[in-house]
Design a protein around this motif. Structure first.
Motif, PDB file in Angstrom:
ATOM      1  N   HIS A  20       0.851  -1.203  -0.031  1.00 40.42           N
ATOM      2  CA  HIS A  20      -0.073   0.034   0.165  1.00 40.42           C
ATOM      3  C   HIS A  20       0.749   1.293   0.259  1.00 40.42           C
ATOM      4  O   HIS A  20       0.444   2.254   0.019  1.00 40.42           O
ATOM      5  CB  HIS A  20      -0.842   0.011   1.286  1.00 40.42           C
ATOM      6  N   HIS A 258     -13.807  -4.000  13.364  1.00 42.48           N
ATOM      7  CA  HIS A 258     -12.758  -3.540  12.348  1.00 42.48           C
ATOM      8  C   HIS A 258     -11.162  -4.006  12.777  1.00 42.48           C
ATOM      9  O   HIS A 258     -10.357  -3.476  12.347  1.00 42.48           O
ATOM     10  CB  HIS A 258     -12.770  -2.058  12.353  1.00 42.48           C
ATOM     11  N   SER A 294      -5.935  -2.843   5.538  1.00 48.56           N
ATOM     12  CA  SER A 294      -6.899  -2.425   4.759  1.00 48.56           C
ATOM     13  C   SER A 294      -7.506  -1.082   5.494  1.00 48.56           C
ATOM     14  O   SER A 294      -7.832   0.047   4.877  1.00 48.56           O
ATOM     15  CB  SER A 294      -8.063  -3.146   4.559  1.00 48.56           C
ATOM     16  N   ASN A 295      -7.946  -1.394   6.810  1.00 49.93           N
ATOM     17  CA  ASN A 295      -8.500  -0.190   7.745  1.00 49.93           C
ATOM     18  C   ASN A 295      -7.697   0.983   7.940  1.00 49.93           C
ATOM     19  O   ASN A 295      -7.907   1.914   7.978  1.00 49.93           O
ATOM     20  CB  ASN A 295      -9.145  -0.815   8.960  1.00 49.93           C
ATOM     21  N   ASN A 298      -7.762   2.771   4.510  1.00 49.61           N
ATOM     22  CA  ASN A 298      -9.204   3.395   4.365  1.00 49.61           C
ATOM     23  C   ASN A 298      -8.997   4.540   5.420  1.00 49.61           C
ATOM     24  O   ASN A 298      -9.732   5.602   4.995  1.00 49.61           O
ATOM     25  CB  ASN A 298     -10.039   2.535   4.894  1.00 49.61           C
ATOM     26  N   SER A 299      -8.480   4.438   6.638  1.00 48.48           N
ATOM     27  CA  SER A 299      -8.628   5.685   7.400  1.00 48.48           C
ATOM     28  C   SER A 299      -7.833   6.831   7.055  1.00 48.48           C
ATOM     29  O   SER A 299      -8.349   7.977   7.121  1.00 48.48           O
ATOM     30  CB  SER A 299      -8.422   5.209   8.775  1.00 48.48           C
ATOM     31  N   SER A 301      -7.205   7.475   3.731  1.00 51.05           N
ATOM     32  CA  SER A 301      -7.750   8.011   2.799  1.00 51.05           C
ATOM     33  C   SER A 301      -9.333   8.342   2.763  1.00 51.05           C
ATOM     34  O   SER A 301     -10.194   8.781   1.933  1.00 51.05           O
ATOM     35  CB  SER A 301      -7.818   7.031   1.504  1.00 51.05           C
ATOM     36  N   LYS A 303     -11.887   6.542   3.609  1.00 55.26           N
ATOM     37  CA  LYS A 303     -12.783   5.541   3.104  1.00 55.26           C
ATOM     38  C   LYS A 303     -13.437   4.727   4.378  1.00 55.26           C
ATOM     39  O   LYS A 303     -12.943   4.671   5.434  1.00 55.26           O
ATOM     40  CB  LYS A 303     -12.245   4.523   2.173  1.00 55.26           C
ATOM     41  N   GLU A 304     -14.582   4.162   3.931  1.00 60.15           N
ATOM     42  CA  GLU A 304     -15.298   3.236   5.142  1.00 60.15           C
ATOM     43  C   GLU A 304     -14.396   2.153   5.605  1.00 60.15           C
ATOM     44  O   GLU A 304     -13.533   1.430   4.535  1.00 60.15           O
ATOM     45  CB  GLU A 304     -16.631   2.948   4.479  1.00 60.15           C
ATOM     46  N   LEU A 305     -14.447   1.572   6.895  1.00 61.51           N
ATOM     47  CA  LEU A 305     -13.875   0.526   7.186  1.00 61.51           C
ATOM     48  C   LEU A 305     -14.379  -0.746   6.879  1.00 61.51           C
ATOM     49  O   LEU A 305     -15.458  -0.818   6.779  1.00 61.51           O
ATOM     50  CB  LEU A 305     -13.423   0.803   8.618  1.00 61.51           C
ATOM     51  N   THR A 306     -13.537  -1.609   6.444  1.00 59.54           N
ATOM     52  CA  THR A 306     -14.054  -2.994   6.363  1.00 59.54           C
ATOM     53  C   THR A 306     -13.799  -4.090   7.725  1.00 59.54           C
ATOM     54  O   THR A 306     -13.370  -3.506   8.908  1.00 59.54           O
ATOM     55  CB  THR A 306     -13.075  -4.047   5.443  1.00 59.54           C
TER      56      THR A 306
END
Ligand SMILES: Cc1cc2nc3c(=O)[nH]c(=O)nc-3n(C[C@H](O)[C@H](O)[C@H](O)COP(=O)(O)OP(=O)(O)OC[C@H]3O[C@@H](n4cnc5c(N)ncnc54)[C@H](O)[C@@H]3O)c2cc1C
Length: 360
Positions: A20, A258, A294-295, A298-299, A301, A303-306
């Motif tokens: 990433h 999460h 991913s989280n 996501n945080s 950028s 975006k919503e957390l998975t």
């Protein structure tokens, strides 16, 4: 980005952070990743142990820091190492895992060369024994007994277990039964529903001919070598003081869906030290790592957390190099498939590939 306390998903998480393009630090008190899944083969097969330790620095370079984390300062967003060094983080993944007795676990802080030597020395103890008592019939004890009997069929191997059912209780009853059948086929003697008396007073891992062992049910036997496969404990020392409000009874960190540690949006727990209701396995640890990374991405950028969802149990038991039992996603697998997929190489290729190094 994150100070991280490692292993299986430590390396998985680090590799994913790398992909990433997130800046990270991987911290471990030891200098090499231990492919724990193969620790029991390394306990019986000479020359094998060197394949089970993979040096961190060669893969992660300056992103790897060797040191023992003594505490986490959540206010200052800092990880404090033994000796006082501090490493700042914006996000933190805790994956301190579990400790337990050798040879299932290797917890000493030593160079990986001396870790390899410890396994080679242990094999000499196994070879010197005519009879071996394995204490504990969970998955580790079952695999240990099978490994010894496969490599040394002439030795007497006794497995003692406090319960009647062998292996992990979360496995299908038919898989547990099959594990028992394989052990019996190999000639392992089973003492079920009883415990070794005064285990802490007995010398472990050293061959002493004709040691007398008594059980709580009044049974008495003699053995040359006692190997303990019980008592895995969550490694909470690094974080217990800072996260006392979010510890489960066993010391694991309470997490939300999460995998964020309760009450913290930027601190995640994965692997054996995360309080997720499922068997403690490298397989799950790697799935946790993917969600945590991913989280973090996501945080960053916005975006919503998975979320992490536990699936049906997948677990493969290597019953020596020539047999295996297990289930995939809740479905029992044929023994030959487990043998091919797991028992022959114990998934060593996977860790060496993940570490981008060539297996010796
Ligand atoms: C004998 C055996 C066989 C197994 N076989 C399988 C299998 O076949 N399949 C499977 O899926 N799972 C298997 N498991 C379970 C699997 O090994 C664990 O679930 C997995 O290793 C968990 O990974 P982890 O990173 O959470 O913890 P660990 O592997 O325990 O790693 C924790 C790491 O954190 C480091 N650490 C701890 N505290 C600190 C600190 N304070 N400072 C710095 N570093 C620290 C340690 O040095 C260690 O490297 C097996 C376990 C055992 C014991």
């Amino acid at each position: 980005m994150g100070g991280q306390v490692s292993s299986v998903e430590g390396i998985a998480a680090a590799q994913q952070l790398k992909s990433h393009r997130l800046d990270f630090t991987l911290i471990d008190m030891r200098d090499a990743f231990h492919h724990n899944v193969a620790a029991l083969r390394a306990s019986v097969q000479p020359g094998f142990a060197q394949r089970t330790f993979i040096p961190y620095a060669e893969t992660f370079g300056d992103s790897f820091v060797q040191g023992r984390v003594e505490r986490v300062d959540t206010d200052r967003q800092t990880v404090v190492l033994e000796g006082g060094r501090e490493i700042r983080f914006s996000h933190l993944i805790l994956s301190t895992g579990t400790d337990g007795p050798f040879p299932g676990k290797f917890n000493t802080v030593a160079t990986y060369q001396s870790a390899v030597q410890a396994y080679e020395d242990f094999i000499k103890q196994v070879q010197a024994a005519d009879s071996v008592l394995v204490v504990g019939g969970g998955s580790t004890g079952v695999e240990m007994a099978a490994e010894i009997k496969t490599e040394y069929p002439d030795k007497k191997v006794v497995l003692i277990h406090s319960k009647i059912g062998l292996a992990d209780p979360e496995l299908l009853p038919s898989v547990r039964q099959q594990a028992k059948e394989v052990l019996l086929e190999k000639g392992v003697e089973l003492l079920l529903g009883q415990k070794v008396s005064h285990l802490s007073e007995l010398q472990l891992n050293v061959t002493q001919k004709n040691t007398v062992v008594n059980t709580d049910k009044g049974h008495s036997l003699t053995t040359d070598l006692i190997i303990c496969c019980t008592g895995l404990k969550v490694n909470a020392a690094a974080y217990a003081a800072s996260f006392s409000g979010c510890l489960a009874d066993n010391g694991a960190l309470k997490v939300n869906d999460h995998l964020q540690v309760e009450g913290f949006s930027n601190i995640f727990a994965v692997g054996d030290c995360a309080n997720v209701k499922e068997p403690k396995m490298a397989y799950h640890a790697a799935l946790h790592a993917a969600v945590a990374v991913s989280n973090i991405a996501n945080s960053v950028s916005g975006k919503e957390l998975t979320s992490y969802h536990t699936g049906n149990v997948t677990m493969l038991l290597a019953m020596g190099r020539d047999d295996g039992v297990g289930q995939f996603n809740g479905l029992k697998l044929p023994r030959c498939l487990v043998t091919l997929g797991k028992s022959r190489d114990l998934l060593l290729w996977k860790s060496w590939r993940e570490m981008e190094q060539k297996q010796p």
